[in-house]
Motif scaffolding. Structure first.
Motif, PDB file in Angstrom:
ATOM      1  N   LEU A 106      40.642   8.825  44.269  1.00 36.66           N
ATOM      2  CA  LEU A 106      39.848   8.174  42.961  1.00 36.66           C
ATOM      3  C   LEU A 106      40.886   8.598  41.768  1.00 36.66           C
ATOM      4  O   LEU A 106      41.111   7.920  41.020  1.00 36.66           O
ATOM      5  CB  LEU A 106      38.566   8.827  42.708  1.00 36.66           C
ATOM      6  CG  LEU A 106      37.878   8.901  41.600  1.00 36.66           C
ATOM      7  CD1 LEU A 106      37.514   7.087  41.091  1.00 36.66           C
ATOM      8  CD2 LEU A 106      36.486   9.574  41.436  1.00 36.66           C
ATOM      9  N   ARG A 139      37.432  -2.316  35.444  1.00 36.75           N
ATOM     10  CA  ARG A 139      37.158  -1.057  35.582  1.00 36.75           C
ATOM     11  C   ARG A 139      36.333  -0.421  36.687  1.00 36.75           C
ATOM     12  O   ARG A 139      35.308  -0.342  36.551  1.00 36.75           O
ATOM     13  CB  ARG A 139      36.250  -0.676  34.204  1.00 36.75           C
ATOM     14  CG  ARG A 139      37.017  -0.762  32.966  1.00 36.75           C
ATOM     15  CD  ARG A 139      37.923   0.350  32.557  1.00 36.75           C
ATOM     16  NE  ARG A 139      38.647   0.319  31.380  1.00 36.75           N
ATOM     17  CZ  ARG A 139      39.274   1.277  30.951  1.00 36.75           C
ATOM     18  NH1 ARG A 139      39.569   2.188  31.704  1.00 36.75           N
ATOM     19  NH2 ARG A 139      40.010   1.005  29.926  1.00 36.75           N
ATOM     20  N   TRP A 140      37.140  -0.343  37.840  1.00 37.07           N
ATOM     21  CA  TRP A 140      36.676  -0.106  39.168  1.00 37.07           C
ATOM     22  C   TRP A 140      35.729   1.346  38.935  1.00 37.07           C
ATOM     23  O   TRP A 140      34.709   1.246  39.554  1.00 37.07           O
ATOM     24  CB  TRP A 140      37.538   0.045  40.174  1.00 37.07           C
ATOM     25  CG  TRP A 140      38.497  -1.092  40.237  1.00 37.07           C
ATOM     26  CD1 TRP A 140      39.861  -1.039  40.214  1.00 37.07           C
ATOM     27  CD2 TRP A 140      38.347  -2.692  40.684  1.00 37.07           C
ATOM     28  NE1 TRP A 140      40.448  -2.297  40.322  1.00 37.07           N
ATOM     29  CE2 TRP A 140      39.679  -3.116  40.614  1.00 37.07           C
ATOM     30  CE3 TRP A 140      37.062  -3.131  40.883  1.00 37.07           C
ATOM     31  CZ2 TRP A 140      39.351  -4.341  40.995  1.00 37.07           C
ATOM     32  CZ3 TRP A 140      37.176  -4.471  41.117  1.00 37.07           C
ATOM     33  CH2 TRP A 140      38.251  -5.367  41.075  1.00 37.07           C
ATOM     34  N   SER A 141      36.373   2.130  38.313  1.00 38.48           N
ATOM     35  CA  SER A 141      35.456   3.639  38.003  1.00 38.48           C
ATOM     36  C   SER A 141      34.290   3.196  37.473  1.00 38.48           C
ATOM     37  O   SER A 141      33.308   4.290  37.665  1.00 38.48           O
ATOM     38  CB  SER A 141      36.401   4.527  37.256  1.00 38.48           C
ATOM     39  OG  SER A 141      36.487   3.942  35.958  1.00 38.48           O
ATOM     40  N   GLN A 142      33.840   2.344  36.912  1.00 35.40           N
ATOM     41  CA  GLN A 142      32.813   1.945  36.180  1.00 35.40           C
ATOM     42  C   GLN A 142      31.630   1.258  37.068  1.00 35.40           C
ATOM     43  O   GLN A 142      30.866   0.785  36.519  1.00 35.40           O
ATOM     44  CB  GLN A 142      32.798   1.779  34.682  1.00 35.40           C
ATOM     45  CG  GLN A 142      33.499   2.629  33.816  1.00 35.40           C
ATOM     46  CD  GLN A 142      33.825   1.992  32.604  1.00 35.40           C
ATOM     47  OE1 GLN A 142      33.180   0.799  32.104  1.00 35.40           O
ATOM     48  NE2 GLN A 142      34.641   2.693  31.788  1.00 35.40           N
ATOM     49  N   ARG A 143      32.141   0.987  38.124  1.00 36.93           N
ATOM     50  CA  ARG A 143      31.587   0.250  39.276  1.00 36.93           C
ATOM     51  C   ARG A 143      31.262  -1.475  38.718  1.00 36.93           C
ATOM     52  O   ARG A 143      30.259  -2.020  39.075  1.00 36.93           O
ATOM     53  CB  ARG A 143      30.275   0.833  39.507  1.00 36.93           C
ATOM     54  CG  ARG A 143      30.443   2.073  40.240  1.00 36.93           C
ATOM     55  CD  ARG A 143      29.212   2.660  40.853  1.00 36.93           C
ATOM     56  NE  ARG A 143      29.614   3.873  41.499  1.00 36.93           N
ATOM     57  CZ  ARG A 143      29.314   5.055  40.792  1.00 36.93           C
ATOM     58  NH1 ARG A 143      29.097   5.320  39.386  1.00 36.93           N
ATOM     59  NH2 ARG A 143      29.570   6.112  41.736  1.00 36.93           N
ATOM     60  N   GLU A 145      32.420   4.246  45.642  1.00 39.66           N
ATOM     61  CA  GLU A 145      32.383   3.153  44.804  1.00 39.66           C
ATOM     62  C   GLU A 145      33.050   3.014  43.477  1.00 39.66           C
ATOM     63  O   GLU A 145      32.992   2.178  42.840  1.00 39.66           O
ATOM     64  CB  GLU A 145      30.824   3.301  44.541  1.00 39.66           C
ATOM     65  CG  GLU A 145      29.936   3.081  45.601  1.00 39.66           C
ATOM     66  CD  GLU A 145      28.307   3.106  45.513  1.00 39.66           C
ATOM     67  OE1 GLU A 145      27.687   2.395  46.218  1.00 39.66           O
ATOM     68  OE2 GLU A 145      28.015   3.925  44.289  1.00 39.66           O
ATOM     69  N   GLN A 146      33.490   4.245  43.178  1.00 36.40           N
ATOM     70  CA  GLN A 146      34.433   4.228  42.092  1.00 36.40           C
ATOM     71  C   GLN A 146      35.920   4.169  42.171  1.00 36.40           C
ATOM     72  O   GLN A 146      36.830   3.701  41.121  1.00 36.40           O
ATOM     73  CB  GLN A 146      34.250   5.626  41.231  1.00 36.40           C
ATOM     74  CG  GLN A 146      32.870   5.924  40.912  1.00 36.40           C
ATOM     75  CD  GLN A 146      32.615   7.226  40.416  1.00 36.40           C
ATOM     76  OE1 GLN A 146      32.603   8.124  41.194  1.00 36.40           O
ATOM     77  NE2 GLN A 146      32.851   7.451  39.121  1.00 36.40           N
TER      78      GLN A 146
END
Length: 135
Positions: free
Chosen positions: A69, A88-92, A106-107
């Motif tokens: 992550l 922005r993968w970290s924000q799903r 998921e992030q």
């Protein structure tokens, strides 16, 4: 006590190297973005990203999800430094919010997961815009 001081000195040096590395990496990313813009190339290339992750697959597989992550966030933040174009993968942003479970994986960049943890990648439920990642 001498051993502890030596170890701390080594860590300090690694920290210095790491920050220098991050600065150099940022400069290169900015140059790549500029070159892509000048040549009317897409700024985000999921195939290229997958190739990179595949190349380092064995090393990446050894890392715990928390480190993955961090790595994913590093890429996300450095790439978006100059121009906001990278997902922005970290924000799903890629997931159907009805199916989000709040799990750490998921992030993480799903392309990274696909390359090194396909079993976790298969648990993701993409929104229409990102369904191409399944192919």
């Amino acid at each position: 006590m001498n051993k502890l001081l030596n170890l701390r000195t080594e860590i300090d040096q690694l920290n210095n190297d790491y920050f220098n590395f991050l600065n150099e990496r940022q400069k290169l990313i900015c140059s790549v973005v500029s070159s892509k813009l000048e040549n009317n190339l897409p700024l985000f290339d999921s195939n290229r990203e997958f190739e990179i992750f595949q190349k380092h697959r064995e090393d990446l597989k050894k890392l715990p999800l928390e480190i993955l992550l961090s790595y994913s966030l590093l890429i996300e933040s450095q790439v978006n430094f100059e121009k906001e174009f990278y997902p922005r993968w970290s924000q799903r942003v890629h997931l159907n919010t009805d199916d989000v479970s709040g799990k750490l994986y998921e992030q993480i960049n799903p392309i990274l997961l696909k390359a090194i943890r396909p079993e976790l990648f298969s648990l993701l439920h993409f929104i229409e815009k990102f369904k191409y990642l399944n192919s």
